[in-house]
Design a protein around this motif. Sequence first.
Motif, PDB file in Angstrom:
ATOM      1  N   ASP B 740      -1.113  -2.111   3.867  1.00  0.00           N
ATOM      2  CA  ASP B 740      -2.491  -1.896   4.321  1.00  0.00           C
ATOM      3  C   ASP B 740      -3.393  -1.246   3.276  1.00  0.00           C
ATOM      4  OD1 ASP B 740      -1.091   0.458   4.368  1.00  0.00           O
ATOM      5  OD2 ASP B 740      -1.934   1.173   6.250  1.00  0.00           O
ATOM      6  N   ARG B 785      -2.525   9.581   7.829  1.00  0.00           N
ATOM      7  CA  ARG B 785      -1.097   9.274   7.654  1.00  0.00           C
ATOM      8  C   ARG B 785      -0.254  10.552   7.616  1.00  0.00           C
ATOM      9  NH1 ARG B 785      -4.190   5.521   5.471  1.00  0.00           N
ATOM     10  NH2 ARG B 785      -3.489   3.348   5.321  1.00  0.00           N
ATOM     11  N   ARG B 863       1.950   0.097   1.040  1.00  0.00           N
ATOM     12  CA  ARG B 863       1.795   1.098   2.087  1.00  0.00           C
ATOM     13  C   ARG B 863       2.288   2.423   1.508  1.00  0.00           C
ATOM     14  NH1 ARG B 863       5.758  -2.212   5.593  1.00  0.00           N
ATOM     15  NH2 ARG B 863       7.764  -1.881   4.583  1.00  0.00           N
ATOM     16  N   TYR B 865       3.733   6.361   2.443  1.00  0.00           N
ATOM     17  CA  TYR B 865       4.261   7.240   3.484  1.00  0.00           C
ATOM     18  C   TYR B 865       4.969   8.419   2.822  1.00  0.00           C
ATOM     19  CZ  TYR B 865       8.189   4.092   2.439  1.00  0.00           C
ATOM     20  OH  TYR B 865       9.134   3.332   1.805  1.00  0.00           O
ATOM     21  N   LYS B 866       5.081   9.478   3.593  1.00  0.00           N
ATOM     22  CA  LYS B 866       5.707  10.687   3.066  1.00  0.00           C
ATOM     23  C   LYS B 866       7.176  10.432   2.745  1.00  0.00           C
ATOM     24  CE  LYS B 866       4.642  14.860   4.782  1.00  0.00           C
ATOM     25  NZ  LYS B 866       4.146  15.913   5.716  1.00  0.00           N
ATOM     26  N   ARG B 869      10.897  10.174   4.960  1.00  0.00           N
ATOM     27  CA  ARG B 869      10.844   9.470   6.230  1.00  0.00           C
ATOM     28  C   ARG B 869      11.933   8.426   6.312  1.00  0.00           C
ATOM     29  NH1 ARG B 869       5.324   6.550   7.889  1.00  0.00           N
ATOM     30  NH2 ARG B 869       6.302   4.554   7.476  1.00  0.00           N
TER      31      ARG B 869
END
Lengths: 201, 869
Positions: B740, B785, B863, B865-866, B869
């Motif tokens: 995204d 996020r 994308r 992300y931390k 995860r």
Amino acid sequence: MRYGMVIDLERCIGCQACTVACKEENRTAPRVFWNRLYDVEVGTYPNVKRVFLPRPCMHCAEAPCVAACPTGATYRRDDGLVLVNAERCVGCKACMVACPYGARYFYEGGATYFPGGSYPEPHLPHQIHQSGTVEKCTYCVHRLDEGFEPACVVACPTRARVFGDLEDAQSEVSRLLRERNAFRIFPEMGTDPSTWYLSRR
Amino acid sequence: MTTEAKPNERWVFTYCNQCNMGPDPIRILVRDGVAVKAEGNPAFASIHPGGGRACVKVKGLIQKLYNPNRVKAPMRRTNPRKGRHEDPGWVEISWDEALDLFASKLDEVRQKGLVDEKGLPRVAVTAGADGTPPAFNGTWYPFWMAWGPVDGTLGGGGGVKCYHAEHLYGELWHRSFTCGGDLEYTEFQINFGRNYNASNGVVGTSREADARVRGMRTVQVEPHLSVTGATADEWIPIRPKTDAAFLFAMINVMLHEIGVLDIRFLKERTNSPYLVGPDGLFVRDAELGRPLMWDPVEGRAKPYDAAFCDVALEGTFTVNGVTARPAFACLKEHMARYTPEWAAAICDVPADTIRRLTREYVDHAHIGMTVTIEGRVLPYRPVHVSLGKSVNNGFGAYQAVWACHMLAILVGGLDVPGGHLAFGPLLNGPITLGDDGFLDYPFLPTEEEYWQWPPDSRDGRTSLTPLASGAVPTFAAAMGPNHLAWRNMTDPPKNWPKASIPDILVTHKSNPVISMWDSERVRKVLEQIPFYVSFAYSFDESNWYADLLLPENIDLEGTQLFPMGGITFCYGIKWQYAGFHVRQPVVKPVCNTRDMTDIFTELADRLGMLPQYYAMIGVYLQLKDDYALDPAHKYTVDEIYDQMACSVTDGEHGLAWFKEHGGIFFPVPKLEWYKYAQMEDLGLRYELPYQERVMRIGRQLADRLHSKGIDWWDRSLHEYQALPQCEDFAKVYDTDPAYDLWLMTSRSMQFYWGGNADVPWMIEAASELIDHGGVVMNAQAAAARGIEHGDTVWVESAIGRVKARALLRQGIRPDCVLMMQQFGHDVMPVARDTGWPNMNPITPMPHEMTDETGSGSDHVRVRVYKAGR
């Protein structure tokens, strides 16, 4: 006679040539920035401006660091330079607390850019740093005393920095202060800095 | 006030060419035999357009010289296995041993034949993107020219990390390897991603600064607020890869709303009046096949080179029994659909903004005004639009480059004072008359009998990208689809012959594992190369796979005489002087290194190639006959450049004079800055707006490729349009909703072209900037996020993921993330300790996303992300 610096923010491109020129000239330790260039954002997306603000020492006429120094190590010369006599400095850091510009650094000693490396630093006589003392931008006093401009002024690729005598009406710095919109940082604190900035449009 | 040397000190004159805006004259202070300071050379303040100053990179040269992490002597690999986790087992060897080994491997190839059974050169050489290395690699090029066929297409970023479409179409339209403004006059400029505060060197940035103080207004259109956007008057955060739509809408507004155009320029200097038939081709005269124009006074069509009372730009005429319209009329109709409202929906920029800026552009063009330059009256148009990297690459690049040039010609502002100027090294030769009244251009052949098949280089440029130009040898990594070389050696597309792995690879100033996309693929190729020689400053991710490391005399150690200044040499700068400047050792070599020229002379001698090598040195250095090299003598580097010094000064000065004085310069007429004058003198027209030739070549190329069953290039073949069609090019990349965000890159002056990612002062300076040190994210998008400033995050694309520290900012679009420059090192000392990321390892290099010029864009959907995860 009062030495001063005028930094034109319309010309500054944030390239850090001043920062590294200071490093090269004065061989300061890693993370010690006698000259620091701040890169900051103002506003919220999408109405945001990115601003470059170079920060040498302000060489204040009413320098809080001079007043705060308990040993007289920090002093102001007749030509306006605020300097530190390392022999008298005991590293108490009172000056660092007093300086509103964050222009002072405590040199712990030891650190080099290449750990254990062969890099010849420091090398020139004026580049000797005394561990356990506070140090800062001298406007390159060793150069001024020989008739040369500060290293950051010479190094700026866009000629954003001009150096000279603020009390000489004929000097380039005085002309710029007359002709352009100029400001100083924290004038309300009564420090009367010798470092001036020219505003962007 | 400048510094004078004390008794134990001396200033040594040399040059900096750490970026392709150089070389610039610099001087080094040497005290007691140690180099202590590097700065611009004030001795050339009146000649050098940067006033004898230098950029920040010069301030890294002292650390670069004394870096204890340098490769200090020739080294040979002892571990025969190659892999990311295979320690090369370097052992130090003597120079004689190293050169004997290198020469013996070259001799083996020569015995087998220089070209392999697939028709590909067995030796591949690359000097990165070729922009800066020539100022440092001495006789590297003459040696390979003397050697014979080499494959120069295994570049380290050329073709994809450059202004590729601008290089190719710029060369086609006005011999402009790069384009830029005429900053002494510019009143108004719009930069689409052009990041000149990072990339334009001391001369370009100081000219921009002067122009800002003078009152020039700049609008920066880019998804991320760069160091250049910081000094602009207005920032427009456009959606990535949609710049062409914005530019098309500007043309629409000019043609259909404002209507103020430089009609005379269009009639006299462009193909706007050429008549176009129903088949899309020019209507030509039966006798000589010359394109026709309509004379409205006489009411008939005549060949373009006949005498005309006037020419028609609009209207419909019957000529040669067909209905014909001037190209301008076709353009006007074609552009009608590209309204600001259409663009607004694509670019995420309000239509009113596009209208306002177009109006401003036209107002500042001062159509009709002239200026006298050295006695000649020329149009004066102090506006320009410039494009940056990734706008100039991949799909949408042709449209953007065409539209950018169209905006110039519609106001008569191409190659005129104040306007949109041509820069660069004249790869395709000077301005000369070609067919149909246009500039000549050496397209690679697409006719059935001349088309190259099978491909004769690993990137396949001669078969695939005719715009890459037949005048440019395959040494030149900057022209052509370099990334496809790596792809074609691993998994070529359907019906394309799998390229062989070269027997020998030689690299200089190139670290393709870091600087090319899809790093794993690059590693896989490097693992397979039987003999890889790296001219190595430090240990890096690519020479980890090498068999031989040759440390050469670097910037402040080597000897060379090199062109400086002028109007064609630099990529974005014009000088009013041109000449030659020396590079010389400022101190004795710090390590056991040798000069590149001496290395190649030794190799040529060992291979019995001295006569051919000397002949090519004569060609490359343009040695006059009196100073040709004698094959009976083995020259040192100093002797070779002494011959050049004497040659360029007609015997007046030798190398010793240059070492003392630095350089010699001669004035360049200012009029030569403006190619419009040459076009006018030769009666030439710019091949704009109508691309009939491009369309014809595209049709031929389609026939050739289809005859080989190649259909995966059809998207690129579709680009060969006479009037380019615009669309939402972001959709080419945005195909999977799982990803995204757009991942992009940008450059900073500390590292731009510098090859200095291991210089601590540069790292420290860059770390003071808000973009360096991790992945830049919009603060609001990060918050959504659950990501905070400083968090460690994964940035994941379809082909992999990289870990980075999140740097939250306001000056970036919420749908974009950014990684500065190219880091991600795991071998190179200093750089590997930064933990700074690189987008290249997770950027794929598919043929399908390569445009017709052979370039792809630094955009990949990801994308974020931390970590954990």
